[in-house]
Scaffold this active site. Sequence first.
Site, PDB file in Angstrom:
ATOM      1  N   LYS A   1    -149.116  -2.745  27.734  1.00  0.00           N
ATOM      2  CA  LYS A   1    -150.114  -2.592  26.675  1.00  0.00           C
ATOM      3  C   LYS A   1    -151.103  -3.747  26.766  1.00  0.00           C
ATOM      4  O   LYS A   1    -150.709  -4.920  26.799  1.00  0.00           O
ATOM      5  CB  LYS A   1    -149.441  -2.568  25.306  1.00  0.00           C
ATOM      6  CG  LYS A   1    -150.408  -2.324  24.155  1.00  0.00           C
ATOM      7  CD  LYS A   1    -149.660  -2.088  22.856  1.00  0.00           C
ATOM      8  CE  LYS A   1    -150.622  -1.924  21.687  1.00  0.00           C
ATOM      9  NZ  LYS A   1    -151.575  -0.805  21.886  1.00  0.00           N
TER      10      LYS A   1
ATOM     11  N   HIS B   1    -144.066  -3.609  21.818  1.00  0.00           N
ATOM     12  CA  HIS B   1    -144.541  -2.585  22.738  1.00  0.00           C
ATOM     13  C   HIS B   1    -144.162  -2.930  24.170  1.00  0.00           C
ATOM     14  O   HIS B   1    -143.794  -4.068  24.479  1.00  0.00           O
ATOM     15  CB  HIS B   1    -146.066  -2.429  22.634  1.00  0.00           C
ATOM     16  CG  HIS B   1    -146.520  -1.660  21.436  1.00  0.00           C
ATOM     17  ND1 HIS B   1    -146.581  -2.204  20.178  1.00  0.00           N
ATOM     18  CD2 HIS B   1    -146.932  -0.367  21.304  1.00  0.00           C
ATOM     19  CE1 HIS B   1    -147.016  -1.296  19.318  1.00  0.00           C
ATOM     20  NE2 HIS B   1    -147.237  -0.173  19.977  1.00  0.00           N
TER      21      HIS B   1
END
Length: 274
Positions: free
Chosen positions: A167, A163
């Site tokens: 995040k 990601h």
Amino acid sequence: MTAQTTIPVVVNGAYGKMGREVIKAVAQADDMTLVGAIDKNPELLGQDIGEAIGAQPLEVPIMNDLEATLVAAQSEGLAVMVDFTHPDSVYESVRTAIAYGVRPVVGTTGLSNDQIRDLAEFADKASIGCLIVPNFSIGVVLMQQAAQQAAQYFDHVEIIELHHNQKADAPSGTAVQTAQMLAEAQKTFNAPLVKETETMPGARGGTTPEGINIHSVRLPGLIAHQEILFGSPGQLYTLRHDTSDRASFMPGVLLCIRRVMALKSLIYGLDKVL
């Protein structure tokens, strides 16, 4: 009293990367009306959310008072709150929405199992539908279903999730959900053949009670990606899903907004409402 013709929607985390996409999608949906936009950035307060995200004016000002916004939404009819905020605040936001009779659709990950159980009990008592969805992509659901089939035949599996570096939680909610789905095979994975020694703590990732290793990567340039690797002597079976645009999540978000209206309890996972 006239019948409700559209679904009033509040977006919590409206100016975030996912929130902006939800605003656009809801504004374009014929059966939905955007009635609230919540964001904690003080520089945005009072601005029209449509103009703030570079779209057409929507006559919905950005607010930071969740409770007042929920009350106003409820006055419009049976309402939904879409939450894409932060793991530190999502539990309280969802509990507040249920308390005000507004149905939450939750894309924020990082809720603990205890928090999910508590929210499920609260939603049951209130007879309010709630959807917690780690990933709104149809492709992810198909990948997870294929992984469940493979788990019947492979004894060794690891998950790699990748990601963007903004995040806040690791591993991702999608990876955790995938491991939980694999655990339904009711067996232990990755029986050790040697005694492993990590010369650098965490090198083998996190490990679930069933022995599934999960590895998290955080880098700029990524959005949301996951690999599930199954191994056996002489072969490697890899399932992978890549997200190149957050717009890919919006069909799933809109579907959940519609489906949560008929629910009276908490449901976890997009696959449960497809």
